[in-house]
Design an enzyme around this catalytic site. Structure first.
Site, PDB file in Angstrom:
ATOM      1  N   GLN A 139       0.772  -1.219  -0.008  1.00  0.00           N
ATOM      2  CA  GLN A 139       0.203  -0.169   0.007  1.00  0.00           C
ATOM      3  C   GLN A 139       0.924   1.347  -0.078  1.00  0.00           C
ATOM      4  OE1 GLN A 139      -3.527  -0.387   1.332  1.00  0.00           O
ATOM      5  NE2 GLN A 139      -4.074   1.876   0.898  1.00  0.00           N
ATOM      6  N   PHE A 140       1.286   1.763  -1.273  1.00  0.00           N
ATOM      7  CA  PHE A 140       2.127   2.939  -1.284  1.00  0.00           C
ATOM      8  C   PHE A 140       1.418   4.165  -0.833  1.00  0.00           C
ATOM      9  CE2 PHE A 140      -0.409   3.639  -4.925  1.00  0.00           C
ATOM     10  CZ  PHE A 140      -0.354   5.046  -5.244  1.00  0.00           C
ATOM     11  N   THR A 141       0.057   4.133  -0.498  1.00  0.00           N
ATOM     12  CA  THR A 141      -0.529   5.514  -0.104  1.00  0.00           C
ATOM     13  C   THR A 141      -0.285   5.560   1.194  1.00  0.00           C
ATOM     14  OG1 THR A 141      -2.656   4.118   0.314  1.00  0.00           O
ATOM     15  CG2 THR A 141      -2.258   5.270  -1.984  1.00  0.00           C
TER      16      THR A 141
END
Length: 145
Positions: free
Chosen positions: A78-80
């Site tokens: 989850q890069f966010t």
């Protein structure tokens, strides 16, 4: 400043990841759903440290860990988690590592967990995923390694 590998860890009673209508990862019953974010300076050593922490973290019922009861984990990139919305109305992703750096490190977390004896399901890196889960508690912890 050293980078910090982040994980949002939720105690769940079932969780799944669907990509294009296909379930690509799931766990039934009690376990942990883990969203992993990677920044530019993260390393394989940090991935191994995160895996050890996830395996031994006492978040399950009766203060047990996954290692105590053999509970499964669902690990999703989850890069966010590195979104920065302090300015303006649109988050920036400058602190998130690019896929060429992040994917191998998320894979390393999974490999290290499996090496410890964990049953691990995963999402699909870079895909548009639909994550469903039942947060049990609710019980959610932010880890920074």
């Amino acid at each position: 400043m050293m980078g910090v590998m982040r994980a949002v860890v939720q105690r769940v009673d079932g969780a799944s990841v669907v990509v294009d209508g296909e379930t690509v990862g799931a766990l039934d019953g009690e376990g942990l759903c883990v969203l992993v974010g990677v920044t530019h300076e993260d390393t394989k050593e940090k991935a191994a440290q995160l895996a050890r922490k996830l395996w031994s973290l006492r978040m399950l019922s009766d203060e047990k860990s996954c290692s105590d009861v053999g509970a499964p984990l669902l690990v999703i990139s989850q890069f966010t988690l590195y979104g920065d919305a302090r300015k303006g109305r649109r988050p920036t992703w400058n602190a998130a590592a690019p896929g060429s750096v992040a994917e191998p490190l998320v894979d390393e977390v999974v490999a290290q967990l499996r090496g410890l004896g964990a049953t691990v399901a995963t999402g699909r890196f870079g895909a548009q995923m639909r994550v469903s889960l039942t947060n049990d508690g609710p019980f959610t912890v932010l880890l920074e390694i």
